[in-house]
Write an enzyme that holds these catalytic residues in place. Structure first.
Site, PDB file in Angstrom:
ATOM      1  N   GLN A   1      74.358  57.424  19.455  1.00  0.00           N
ATOM      2  CA  GLN A   1      73.627  56.317  18.852  1.00  0.00           C
ATOM      3  C   GLN A   1      74.563  55.123  18.700  1.00  0.00           C
ATOM      4  OE1 GLN A   1      70.469  56.192  18.367  1.00  0.00           O
ATOM      5  NE2 GLN A   1      69.822  58.337  18.405  1.00  0.00           N
TER       6      GLN A   1
ATOM      7  N   CYS B   1      63.052  55.463  20.635  1.00  0.00           N
ATOM      8  CA  CYS B   1      63.555  54.116  20.922  1.00  0.00           C
ATOM      9  C   CYS B   1      62.508  53.303  21.672  1.00  0.00           C
ATOM     10  CB  CYS B   1      64.852  54.198  21.739  1.00  0.00           C
ATOM     11  SG  CYS B   1      64.680  55.058  23.322  1.00  0.00           S
TER      12      CYS B   1
ATOM     13  N   CYS C   1      71.157  39.408  21.871  1.00  0.00           N
ATOM     14  CA  CYS C   1      71.029  38.702  20.578  1.00  0.00           C
ATOM     15  C   CYS C   1      70.110  37.491  20.659  1.00  0.00           C
ATOM     16  CB  CYS C   1      72.402  38.263  20.080  1.00  0.00           C
ATOM     17  SG  CYS C   1      73.552  39.613  19.814  1.00  0.00           S
TER      18      CYS C   1
ATOM     19  N   CYS D   1      73.981  33.991  26.833  1.00  0.00           N
ATOM     20  CA  CYS D   1      74.034  35.456  26.916  1.00  0.00           C
ATOM     21  C   CYS D   1      72.636  36.038  26.765  1.00  0.00           C
ATOM     22  CB  CYS D   1      74.954  35.989  25.816  1.00  0.00           C
ATOM     23  SG  CYS D   1      75.015  37.783  25.698  1.00  0.00           S
TER      24      CYS D   1
ATOM     25  N   ASP E   1      63.812  63.930  19.714  1.00  0.00           N
ATOM     26  CA  ASP E   1      64.356  62.581  19.929  1.00  0.00           C
ATOM     27  C   ASP E   1      64.526  62.357  21.429  1.00  0.00           C
ATOM     28  OD1 ASP E   1      65.637  60.153  19.794  1.00  0.00           O
ATOM     29  OD2 ASP E   1      67.547  60.966  19.107  1.00  0.00           O
TER      30      ASP E   1
ATOM     31  N   CYS F   1      81.740  38.722  19.697  1.00  0.00           N
ATOM     32  CA  CYS F   1      80.404  39.322  19.676  1.00  0.00           C
ATOM     33  C   CYS F   1      80.083  39.712  18.240  1.00  0.00           C
ATOM     34  CB  CYS F   1      80.347  40.552  20.584  1.00  0.00           C
ATOM     35  SG  CYS F   1      78.736  41.388  20.564  1.00  0.00           S
TER      36      CYS F   1
END
Length: 414
Positions: free
Chosen positions: A251, A372, A70, A67, A346, A145
């Site tokens: 978020q 971000c 992660c 995947c 933001d 997950c």
């Protein structure tokens, strides 16, 4: 086969080995590890870990290594969070900015309330949901997950039934944007090709609606257009409860959101009037309104409408005035921000250099930047610093666990 020693982890999360011919990138490796493989176009393929790092730990996802998400779960928490802090320092250093950078705020596993699941049909015609493979368009089916809310994971088999309705066009590649809300699952589908005569056929729509009812979705929408709504999806922003617009921004993880909003609120304590720019549906607006009156602006008309509708849902807030406005094409000027002694902004990943230039000429004493993207934050921070602001502190926040992605809150004062 060639052997290398990994020097560091680069900004995209791959290990980097220094060689006379230039850097060699090796995925899923850690600093200090001796690795072996074949170099193809500057990347190490078929990576074998010869000598593992003492910071290497056992991954927890059954899809690890295949995947594309992660990709840093093999790294012990301490050095992993330190690495994220270092990415923020490097981004600021490129703009010659030095400041206090706090320790990275961790987000626990199982806290993601929003995920994007890609849907495909396998060779047997079965609909499968999952994430893209590493450096590939291939789909990796997801059965578990570790970062997502368990209620989303448990719903994956049922969500495959919903996705089946969106393959009417042969070129459709549906993506289900799944959000866990106070009313249950909210699903917005994108990547669906439209027929020459318009949208989905009546039969396909009926199939989608029936599937949504069977699996008890709160709402099902197609690119922001509601197909069926059993219950209005609601989210809590500070003291307010807000009706989330279909396809609206939220978020990804509540603990990360709380870390951001609490720092923004603490920074503006004592302000007489606050501006919340790029406010969405009010993530920061409502917590800020517990401190002072707020003027809020965002390009999303549905977001602003949701914010306005929620103003009466909570007690103890100061006045809120909200405006739908494209802050890239028409940024708020010092005249618009008159009386605001604190400003929170933001923006999206691209940053907000035009709006930042306007903020720099206001009389605000405090500015809070939420980002971000450390690179565009640093660029915008340089504008404020050159105008006389001091970047007091920056807090990295690990909202997207075990990824190379890092978010932050920066507090400016003058």
């Amino acid at each position: 086969m060639e052997t290398f020693i990994i020097d560091r982890v680069g900004g995209q999360g791959d290990g980097v080995a220094r060689t006379p011919a230039g850097p060699v990138f090796a995925g899923l490796t850690l600093p200090g590890e001796t690795v072996r493989g074949q170099v193809v176009d500057g990347r190490l393929e078929g990576v074998e870990i010869v000598t593992p790092s003492p910071d290497r730990i056992a991954p927890v996802s059954p899809q690890y290594g295949d995947c594309g998400g992660c990709s840093l779960q093999h790294w012990a928490e301490g050095p992993y969070l330190d690495w994220k802090r270092e990415q923020v320092r490097l981004a600021l250093a490129r703009e010659r900015i030095e400041t206090e950078i706090e320790a990275t705020i961790a987000t626990p596993p199982g806290s993601r309330r929003r995920v994007a699941l890609h849907a495909r049909r396998d060779a047997g015609g079965r609909v499968v949901l999952g994430f893209k493979a590493r450096r590939s368009w291939r789909l990796v089916e997801v059965t578990a997950c570790p970062v997502a809310d368990v209620r989303i994971v448990q719903a994956i088999p049922a969500l495959a039934q919903v996705a089946a309705a969106f393959f009417e066009h042969p070129k459709s590649a549906p993506t289900l944007h799944v959000t866990w809300t106070l009313a249950g699952l909210d699903v917005d589908v994108t990547g669906v090709e439209r027929r020459s005569g318009g949208g989905l056929s009546a039969d396909a729509r009926a199939q989608a609606v029936q599937a949504a009812h069977r699996v008890d979705l709160a709402r099902l929408s197609l690119a922001g257009e509601t197909l069926v709504m059993a219950r209005q999806p609601m989210v809590a922003f500070g003291p307010a409860t807000v009706a989330l617009p279909a396809g609206g921004f939220l978020q990804a993880a509540p603990p990360a959101e709380l870390a951001m909003t609490s720092r923004a609120v603490a920074a503006v304590k004592g302000a007489k009037k606050v501006a919340d720019l790029f406010c969405g549906a009010g993530t920061f607006t409502f917590p800020l309104a517990t401190v002072a009156p707020v003027i809020a602006a965002d390009a999303s008309r549905p977001g602003i409408d949701a914010l306005k509708s929620a103003v009466g849902s909570a007690k103890g807030m100061k006045a809120i005035a909200a405006e739908a406005r494209d802050l890239f094409r028409r940024p708020m000027t010092p005249y618009d921000l008159k009386g605001c002694d604190a400003i929170v902004f933001d923006p999206p990943r691209a940053g907000a250099v035009e709006q930042t230039a306007q903020i720099a000429t206001t009389k605000a004493a405090v500015v809070v930047g939420v980002s971000c993207n450390p690179q565009t934050f640093a660029r915008d921070a340089r504008v404020l610093i050159d105008a006389g602001f001091r970047l007091e502190t920056v807090t990295p926040i690990d909202q997207f666990l075990w990824s190379a992605h890092v978010e932050l809150v920066g507090v400016f004062r003058r």
